[in-house]
Scaffold this motif. Structure first.
Motif, PDB file in Angstrom:
ATOM      1  N   ALA A   9      83.639  46.196  54.138  1.00 45.91           N
ATOM      2  CA  ALA A   9      82.219  46.555  54.273  1.00 45.91           C
ATOM      3  C   ALA A   9      82.034  47.680  55.284  1.00 45.91           C
ATOM      4  CB  ALA A   9      81.404  45.335  54.683  1.00 45.91           C
ATOM      5  N   LEU A  10      82.798  47.665  56.353  1.00 44.61           N
ATOM      6  CA  LEU A  10      82.705  48.737  57.346  1.00 44.61           C
ATOM      7  C   LEU A  10      83.134  50.074  56.740  1.00 44.61           C
ATOM      8  CD1 LEU A  10      84.094  46.806  60.433  1.00 44.61           C
ATOM      9  CD2 LEU A  10      81.777  47.731  60.205  1.00 44.61           C
ATOM     10  N   LEU A  11      84.174  50.050  55.925  1.00 44.47           N
ATOM     11  CA  LEU A  11      84.618  51.277  55.263  1.00 44.47           C
ATOM     12  C   LEU A  11      83.600  51.749  54.231  1.00 44.47           C
ATOM     13  CD1 LEU A  11      88.390  50.415  54.736  1.00 44.47           C
ATOM     14  CD2 LEU A  11      87.457  52.112  56.320  1.00 44.47           C
ATOM     15  N   ASP A  12      83.008  50.807  53.533  1.00 42.69           N
ATOM     16  CA  ASP A  12      82.016  51.166  52.501  1.00 42.69           C
ATOM     17  C   ASP A  12      80.791  51.847  53.096  1.00 42.69           C
ATOM     18  OD1 ASP A  12      83.616  50.133  50.529  1.00 42.69           O
ATOM     19  OD2 ASP A  12      82.575  48.206  50.398  1.00 42.69           O
ATOM     20  N   SER A  13      80.565  51.688  54.375  1.00 46.74           N
ATOM     21  CA  SER A  13      79.408  52.328  55.014  1.00 46.74           C
ATOM     22  C   SER A  13      79.581  53.846  55.110  1.00 46.74           C
ATOM     23  CB  SER A  13      79.197  51.762  56.419  1.00 46.74           C
ATOM     24  OG  SER A  13      80.219  52.217  57.308  1.00 46.74           O
ATOM     25  N   ASN A  14      80.825  54.323  54.987  1.00 43.19           N
ATOM     26  CA  ASN A  14      81.137  55.751  55.129  1.00 43.19           C
ATOM     27  C   ASN A  14      80.786  56.304  56.506  1.00 43.19           C
ATOM     28  OD1 ASN A  14      82.314  56.388  52.596  1.00 43.19           O
ATOM     29  ND2 ASN A  14      80.269  56.354  51.659  1.00 43.19           N
ATOM     30  N   LYS A  15      80.617  55.437  57.471  1.00 37.52           N
ATOM     31  CA  LYS A  15      80.240  55.867  58.811  1.00 37.52           C
ATOM     32  C   LYS A  15      81.445  56.319  59.629  1.00 37.52           C
ATOM     33  CE  LYS A  15      77.807  54.141  62.968  1.00 37.52           C
ATOM     34  NZ  LYS A  15      76.819  55.217  63.061  1.00 37.52           N
ATOM     35  N   TYR A  16      82.620  55.747  59.313  1.00 37.92           N
ATOM     36  CA  TYR A  16      83.771  55.965  60.176  1.00 37.92           C
ATOM     37  C   TYR A  16      84.895  56.718  59.469  1.00 37.92           C
ATOM     38  CZ  TYR A  16      81.246  52.399  62.714  1.00 37.92           C
ATOM     39  OH  TYR A  16      80.261  51.697  63.354  1.00 37.92           O
ATOM     40  N   ARG A  17      85.544  57.556  60.230  1.00 34.45           N
ATOM     41  CA  ARG A  17      86.706  58.273  59.726  1.00 34.45           C
ATOM     42  C   ARG A  17      87.870  57.306  59.509  1.00 34.45           C
ATOM     43  NH1 ARG A  17      87.968  63.607  59.693  1.00 34.45           N
ATOM     44  NH2 ARG A  17      90.167  64.164  59.516  1.00 34.45           N
ATOM     45  N   ARG A  18      87.961  56.335  60.403  1.00 36.07           N
ATOM     46  CA  ARG A  18      88.980  55.300  60.272  1.00 36.07           C
ATOM     47  C   ARG A  18      88.552  54.053  61.020  1.00 36.07           C
ATOM     48  NH1 ARG A  18      93.845  58.181  63.730  1.00 36.07           N
ATOM     49  NH2 ARG A  18      92.610  58.746  65.577  1.00 36.07           N
ATOM     50  N   VAL A  19      89.081  52.936  60.572  1.00 38.75           N
ATOM     51  CA  VAL A  19      88.857  51.653  61.226  1.00 38.75           C
ATOM     52  C   VAL A  19      90.214  51.161  61.725  1.00 38.75           C
ATOM     53  CG1 VAL A  19      88.154  49.244  60.926  1.00 38.75           C
ATOM     54  CG2 VAL A  19      86.843  51.085  59.826  1.00 38.75           C
ATOM     55  N   VAL A  20      90.288  50.872  63.013  1.00 43.88           N
ATOM     56  CA  VAL A  20      91.544  50.482  63.646  1.00 43.88           C
ATOM     57  C   VAL A  20      91.442  49.043  64.144  1.00 43.88           C
ATOM     58  CG1 VAL A  20      93.139  50.935  65.555  1.00 43.88           C
ATOM     59  CG2 VAL A  20      92.055  52.854  64.342  1.00 43.88           C
ATOM     60  N   LEU A  21      92.448  48.233  63.814  1.00 46.08           N
ATOM     61  CA  LEU A  21      92.583  46.881  64.344  1.00 46.08           C
ATOM     62  C   LEU A  21      93.853  46.861  65.189  1.00 46.08           C
ATOM     63  CD1 LEU A  21      90.760  46.576  61.782  1.00 46.08           C
ATOM     64  CD2 LEU A  21      91.874  44.372  61.383  1.00 46.08           C
ATOM     65  N   PHE A  22      93.792  46.280  66.384  1.00 43.32           N
ATOM     66  CA  PHE A  22      94.990  46.243  67.219  1.00 43.32           C
ATOM     67  C   PHE A  22      95.088  44.906  67.938  1.00 43.32           C
ATOM     68  CE2 PHE A  22      91.926  47.067  70.489  1.00 43.32           C
ATOM     69  CZ  PHE A  22      92.500  46.609  71.678  1.00 43.32           C
ATOM     70  N   ASP A  23      96.297  44.613  68.413  1.00 42.23           N
ATOM     71  CA  ASP A  23      96.537  43.427  69.231  1.00 42.23           C
ATOM     72  C   ASP A  23      96.700  43.846  70.684  1.00 42.23           C
ATOM     73  OD1 ASP A  23      96.584  41.486  67.164  1.00 42.23           O
ATOM     74  OD2 ASP A  23      98.653  42.014  66.658  1.00 42.23           O
ATOM     75  N   TRP A  24      96.035  43.130  71.581  1.00 45.30           N
ATOM     76  CA  TRP A  24      96.228  43.372  73.007  1.00 45.30           C
ATOM     77  C   TRP A  24      97.690  43.159  73.386  1.00 45.30           C
ATOM     78  CZ3 TRP A  24      92.218  45.469  75.504  1.00 45.30           C
ATOM     79  CH2 TRP A  24      90.912  45.189  75.062  1.00 45.30           C
ATOM     80  N   LEU A  25      98.161  43.875  74.386  1.00 43.17           N
ATOM     81  CA  LEU A  25      99.500  43.668  74.900  1.00 43.17           C
ATOM     82  C   LEU A  25      99.685  42.197  75.265  1.00 43.17           C
ATOM     83  CD1 LEU A  25     102.192  44.923  75.854  1.00 43.17           C
ATOM     84  CD2 LEU A  25     101.144  45.193  78.110  1.00 43.17           C
ATOM     85  N   GLY A  26     100.824  41.635  74.855  1.00 38.86           N
ATOM     86  CA  GLY A  26     101.110  40.239  75.167  1.00 38.86           C
ATOM     87  C   GLY A  26     100.507  39.249  74.202  1.00 38.86           C
ATOM     88  N   MET A  27      99.811  39.744  73.159  1.00 41.56           N
ATOM     89  CA  MET A  27      99.163  38.873  72.177  1.00 41.56           C
ATOM     90  C   MET A  27      99.469  39.366  70.766  1.00 41.56           C
ATOM     91  SD  MET A  27      95.410  38.142  73.887  1.00 41.56           S
ATOM     92  CE  MET A  27      95.235  37.516  75.550  1.00 41.56           C
ATOM     93  N   GLY A  28      99.175  38.514  69.769  1.00 44.33           N
ATOM     94  CA  GLY A  28      99.362  38.913  68.373  1.00 44.33           C
ATOM     95  C   GLY A  28     100.763  39.432  68.136  1.00 44.33           C
ATOM     96  N   GLY A  29     100.848  40.560  67.426  1.00 47.16           N
ATOM     97  CA  GLY A  29     102.140  41.152  67.114  1.00 47.16           C
ATOM     98  C   GLY A  29     102.563  42.232  68.076  1.00 47.16           C
ATOM     99  N   SER A  30     101.805  42.452  69.145  1.00 46.36           N
ATOM    100  CA  SER A  30     102.193  43.447  70.145  1.00 46.36           C
ATOM    101  C   SER A  30     103.349  42.911  70.995  1.00 46.36           C
ATOM    102  CB  SER A  30     101.009  43.808  71.049  1.00 46.36           C
ATOM    103  OG  SER A  30     100.064  44.606  70.356  1.00 46.36           O
ATOM    104  N   GLU A  31     103.974  43.832  71.725  1.00 45.55           N
ATOM    105  CA  GLU A  31     105.071  43.420  72.594  1.00 45.55           C
ATOM    106  C   GLU A  31     104.589  42.375  73.580  1.00 45.55           C
ATOM    107  OE1 GLU A  31     107.274  45.611  76.227  1.00 45.55           O
ATOM    108  OE2 GLU A  31     107.641  46.568  74.280  1.00 45.55           O
ATOM    109  N   ARG A  32     105.475  41.435  73.881  1.00 45.11           N
ATOM    110  CA  ARG A  32     105.122  40.336  74.785  1.00 45.11           C
ATOM    111  C   ARG A  32     106.027  40.387  76.017  1.00 45.11           C
ATOM    112  NH1 ARG A  32     102.445  35.367  72.068  1.00 45.11           N
ATOM    113  NH2 ARG A  32     101.363  36.338  70.314  1.00 45.11           N
TER     114      ARG A  32
END
Length: 361
Positions: free
Chosen positions: A77-100
């Motif tokens: 839905a965010l992409l369908d708005s055409n408002k953004y050049r790109r949408v980025v999802l990230f994990d904080w350091l030490g969490m998710g798939g980021s380095e721990r």
């Protein structure tokens, strides 16, 4: 050796974590994702290409015990708005798939400055904040991201606010979704010696860096997966069965991965009880700091209408800060607070349509 035993007991490793993340995104998000690694692979992220004519980037930052995959309902839905050049999802350091980083380099807070634990990194709250926001800043610098909207949920909201205060140049907008950490601690907070027995135990476990993730790791694979799935159904009961299966596997993987960023629960936050209330407070509250926010950055705070994070005095403090900021603004930026209907703490999943509407307007 400890890592090998943990991976054997939990039947999990980083490859399985990334595989569960990719399966979740590919199955539940229509738009194709591409890798968005940064800081030499330290930060795990994915991006979605949007409107090439736009110069705006949207960045979504998860909360404690969560990961980038939890925003699966919002991306298309965010992409369908055409408002953004790109949408980025990230994990904080030490969490998710980021380095721990190992415990001696993670935001571990000891009982006192005299603590001699092997894992005591002696991080004070300011050190712990920098542990998270400096890699985020390096990511934006590395990818030359300007004019960004940063959306942070829960603890990610607190960290996003601290990022905007420290590094305002690359942001144009800040959205804090059910953020923790606005109010100052009550003046009549009870000392540990006067807490009821139950709360004294909670305080002791909290202060000794016992985390929910550690309990799941102790359960092992079968019991751990079962309890994660049951907890997920309880916290977000409206999920479809196919969503539950994918999200539960992903949540299990990021929960039993190497302990690191989870120690922020103690280095950044603390349980506080007073004669009339109890709650979790930031060791360095936002209330007195947000007046220093760059006036060029618009800010919006969101809570769900049944959100436990609305409890007094968090909502009251956030509302006061937004009102104060707005009255002092002289540019085109705005400051506001809103309550999202039919939503709890996970408002980005509970009422995705309204959550997205607030991001876009």
């Amino acid at each position: 050796m400890a890592r090998v035993l943990r991976q054997w007991w939990t039947e999990s490793n980083r490859d399985m974590l990334v595989l569960s993340q990719d399966k979740l995104i590919k199955t539940l998000v229509a738009a194709p994702a591409s890798r968005f690694e940064a800081v030499g692979g330290t930060i795990n992220g994915i991006e979605f290409a949007g409107n090439p004519s736009s110069d705006e980037t949207l960045i979504l930052a998860h909360g404690f015990g969560s990961g980038l995959g939890f925003f699966f309902r919002n991306v298309d839905a965010l992409l369908d708005s055409n408002k953004y050049r790109r949408v980025v999802l990230f994990d904080w350091l030490g969490m998710g798939g980021s380095e721990r980083p190992s415990c001696r380099a993670a935001p571990v807070r000891g009982w006192s400055e005299f603590t001699t634990s092997f894992c005591n990194s002696r991080f004070n709250p300011a050190d712990a904040v920098r542990f998270f926001i400096d890699p985020l800043h390096a990511m934006l610098e590395e990818h030359d991201i300007d004019n960004a909207t940063l959306v942070g949920h829960s603890l990610g909201g607190y960290l996003s606010a601290r990022y905007a205060l420290q590094y305002p140049r690359r942001l144009s907008r800040l959205v804090l979704a059910s953020p923790v950490g606005f109010p100052e601690k009550p003046h009549d907070a009870l000392p540990q010696s006067k807490l009821p027995t139950g709360l004294r135990i909670v305080d002791a476990l909290w202060s000794s860096n016992v985390t929910p993730q550690q309990l799941v790791r102790l359960m092992g694979s079968t019991r751990g997966r079962h309890n994660v799935k049951r907890a997920l159904r309880g916290r977000i009961p409206h999920l479809q069965e196919s969503e539950v299966d994918l999200l539960a596997d992903y949540l299990y993987q990021i929960t039993v991965a190497d302990p690191s960023g989870e120690y922020a629960i103690n280095s950044l936050l603390e349980p506080v009880a007073s004669p009339n209330s109890m709650g979790v407070y930031a060791r360095e509250a936002l209330h007195s700091r947000m007046n220093d926010l760059d006036s060029s950055i618009s800010i919006k705070v969101l809570f769900g209408d049944t959100d436990w994070m609305r409890s007094h005095p968090n909502e009251e403090s956030a509302r006061h800060v937004m009102s104060s900021l707005q009255s002092n603004r002289q540019s085109n930026s705005t400051s506001s607070m809103h309550v999202v209907a039919n939503a709890g703490h996970h408002l980005y999943l509970d009422n995705s349509d309204h959550f997205i509407r607030h991001i876009l307007c």
